[in-house]
Design an enzyme around this catalytic site. Structure first.
Site, PDB file in Angstrom:
ATOM      1  N   ASP A  96       0.836  -1.208   0.000  1.00  0.00           N
ATOM      2  CA  ASP A  96       0.000   0.000   0.000  1.00  0.00           C
ATOM      3  C   ASP A  96       0.871   1.258   0.000  1.00  0.00           C
ATOM      4  O   ASP A  96       0.375   2.371  -0.128  1.00  0.00           O
ATOM      5  CB  ASP A  96      -1.020  -0.007   1.161  1.00  0.00           C
ATOM      6  CG  ASP A  96      -0.366  -0.089   2.528  1.00  0.00           C
ATOM      7  OD1 ASP A  96       0.871  -0.208   2.607  1.00  0.00           O
ATOM      8  OD2 ASP A  96      -1.114  -0.033   3.536  1.00  0.00           O
ATOM      9  N   SER A  97       2.207   1.058   0.093  1.00  0.00           N
ATOM     10  CA  SER A  97       3.136   2.174  -0.121  1.00  0.00           C
ATOM     11  C   SER A  97       2.978   2.722  -1.534  1.00  0.00           C
ATOM     12  O   SER A  97       3.511   3.799  -1.838  1.00  0.00           O
ATOM     13  CB  SER A  97       4.583   1.721   0.125  1.00  0.00           C
ATOM     14  OG  SER A  97       4.864   0.537  -0.586  1.00  0.00           O
TER      15      SER A  97
ATOM     16  N   ASP B 239      -1.114  -5.939  -0.493  1.00  0.00           N
ATOM     17  CA  ASP B 239      -1.587  -5.366   0.768  1.00  0.00           C
ATOM     18  C   ASP B 239      -3.086  -5.134   0.749  1.00  0.00           C
ATOM     19  O   ASP B 239      -3.622  -4.566  -0.217  1.00  0.00           O
ATOM     20  CB  ASP B 239      -0.926  -3.999   0.999  1.00  0.00           C
ATOM     21  CG  ASP B 239       0.273  -4.091   1.923  1.00  0.00           C
ATOM     22  OD1 ASP B 239       0.352  -5.049   2.717  1.00  0.00           O
ATOM     23  OD2 ASP B 239       1.124  -3.195   1.841  1.00  0.00           O
TER      24      ASP B 239
ATOM     25  N   LYS C 299      -1.581  -9.375   2.436  1.00  0.00           N
ATOM     26  CA  LYS C 299      -0.912  -8.995   3.686  1.00  0.00           C
ATOM     27  C   LYS C 299      -1.814  -8.020   4.419  1.00  0.00           C
ATOM     28  O   LYS C 299      -2.431  -7.153   3.788  1.00  0.00           O
ATOM     29  CB  LYS C 299       0.453  -8.355   3.393  1.00  0.00           C
ATOM     30  CG  LYS C 299       1.149  -7.768   4.638  1.00  0.00           C
ATOM     31  CD  LYS C 299       2.625  -7.496   4.412  1.00  0.00           C
ATOM     32  CE  LYS C 299       2.924  -6.182   3.740  1.00  0.00           C
ATOM     33  NZ  LYS C 299       2.440  -4.975   4.441  1.00  0.00           N
TER      34      LYS C 299
ATOM     35  N   GLU D 176      -2.153  -5.637   8.297  1.00  0.00           N
ATOM     36  CA  GLU D 176      -1.350  -5.073   9.384  1.00  0.00           C
ATOM     37  C   GLU D 176      -1.966  -5.314  10.755  1.00  0.00           C
ATOM     38  O   GLU D 176      -3.173  -5.139  10.942  1.00  0.00           O
ATOM     39  CB  GLU D 176      -1.182  -3.556   9.170  1.00  0.00           C
ATOM     40  CG  GLU D 176      -0.382  -3.240   7.913  1.00  0.00           C
ATOM     41  CD  GLU D 176      -0.065  -1.765   7.750  1.00  0.00           C
ATOM     42  OE1 GLU D 176      -0.487  -0.946   8.590  1.00  0.00           O
ATOM     43  OE2 GLU D 176       0.608  -1.432   6.751  1.00  0.00           O
TER      44      GLU D 176
ATOM     45  N   GLU E 287       8.492  -4.518  10.857  1.00  0.00           N
ATOM     46  CA  GLU E 287       8.952  -3.209  10.364  1.00  0.00           C
ATOM     47  C   GLU E 287       9.389  -2.307  11.514  1.00  0.00           C
ATOM     48  O   GLU E 287       8.629  -2.112  12.485  1.00  0.00           O
ATOM     49  CB  GLU E 287       7.829  -2.542   9.555  1.00  0.00           C
ATOM     50  CG  GLU E 287       8.240  -1.172   9.002  1.00  0.00           C
ATOM     51  CD  GLU E 287       7.301  -0.616   7.948  1.00  0.00           C
ATOM     52  OE1 GLU E 287       6.322  -1.312   7.565  1.00  0.00           O
ATOM     53  OE2 GLU E 287       7.539   0.526   7.510  1.00  0.00           O
TER      54      GLU E 287
END
Ligand code: KIV
Length: 263
Positions: free
Chosen positions: A42-43, A81, A110, A112, A179
């Site tokens: 999602d970056s 993501d 993925k 979070e 991270e």
């Protein structure tokens, strides 16, 4: 690479490499490299769209990038993501979001943090969708974490991350991104799990490493966190390439005969 290779790599002590990818052209390049897997992170909201954080990423955006990467990535394993809030709604909407990413071409998703996500992870895994976890600095929760900050520095927060890692493994995650956490904490988590950890800003003792494509190529000159290593001076090289084109246009050196059609 498939999910079993992730476990096998950990068992064999062979490190895993992962690079973010958001578009077809980059995927075509990465498909020719030895990188193990691609993350449609999602970056993308930051690197491809210029937003200041990942909260701006939407499901539509992530599906759009995933399908472009799929078309260029050959047989590379692709993880996408799940964007901000897409897995924090009703059960049906959460499942539909994961389904959309898989149908766009991802092999795995993925998401979070652990709190409130383990039931969904179990359900996705039982439904055939591999899930990668992500702990430590989780930018979707940045407003709760106080911004871009190293996590797990206090004993209490380190303990929480350790417990979360075990919960994610128990829920069925096949791997875990760690991270921006201290080296020692990442090492302890890595040795406590049977699933591999993939670090970014988490030191050398994780089972693998991930970097953002634009960061490792030195294309992003605005922001360079301590954990980034640039392996090529990409910004200057691309700039030089374009300036050489402009010079050649101005001087009449381009196009040459070989670039022209004749009767
Ligand atoms: O979106 C992303 O690029 C990520 C990496 C930082 C692991 O999640």
């Amino acid at each position: 690479m498939n999910i079993f290779d992730f476990y096998n790599r950990k068992k064999a002590g062979e490190r895993i490499s992962m690079v973010t990818c958001y578009d077809y052209t980059s995927a075509r390049i990465l498909a020719q490299t030895s990188v193990d897997c691609l993350l449609v992170g999602d970056s993308a909201a930051m690197t491809m769209h210029g937003y200041k954080d990942t909260i701006a990423a939407t499901l539509e955006m992530m599906c759009f990038h995933t399908s472009a990467v799929r078309r260029g990535a050959g047989d590379k394993f692709i993880i996408s993501d799940m964007p901000f809030m897409s897995y924090r709604k009703s059960r049906n909407k959460n499942i539909a979001a994961a389904e959309a990413l898989i149908q766009a071409g991802a092999h795995a998703v993925k998401l979070e943090s652990a709190a409130g996500n383990t039931k969904l992870i179990k359900h996705l895994v039982e439904s055939g969708i591999p899930v990668m976890g992500h702990l430590g600095l989780t930018l979707q929760l940045m407003n709760m974490q106080g911004g871009f900050k190293v996590q797990g520095k206090s004993e209490e927060s380190a303990e929480r991350i350790k417990q979360d890692a075990l919960q994610l493994q128990e829920a069925g995650c096949f791997a875990l991104v760690l991270e921006c956490i201290p080296v020692e904490l990442a090492q302890q988590i890595t040795t406590s799990l049977t699933i591999p950890t993939i670090g970014i800003g988490a030191g050398p003792h994780t089972d693998g490493q991930v970097l953002v494509f634009q960061d490792l190529l030195g294309l992003n000159i605005d922001f360079k966190p301590k954990f980034v290593k640039t392996f090529v001076n990409g910004f200057d090289q691309v700039k030089q390439g374009v300036d050489s084109f402009v010079d050649a246009v101005k001087s009449g050196g381009f196009p040459e005969d070989e670039h022209c059609y004749r009767n």
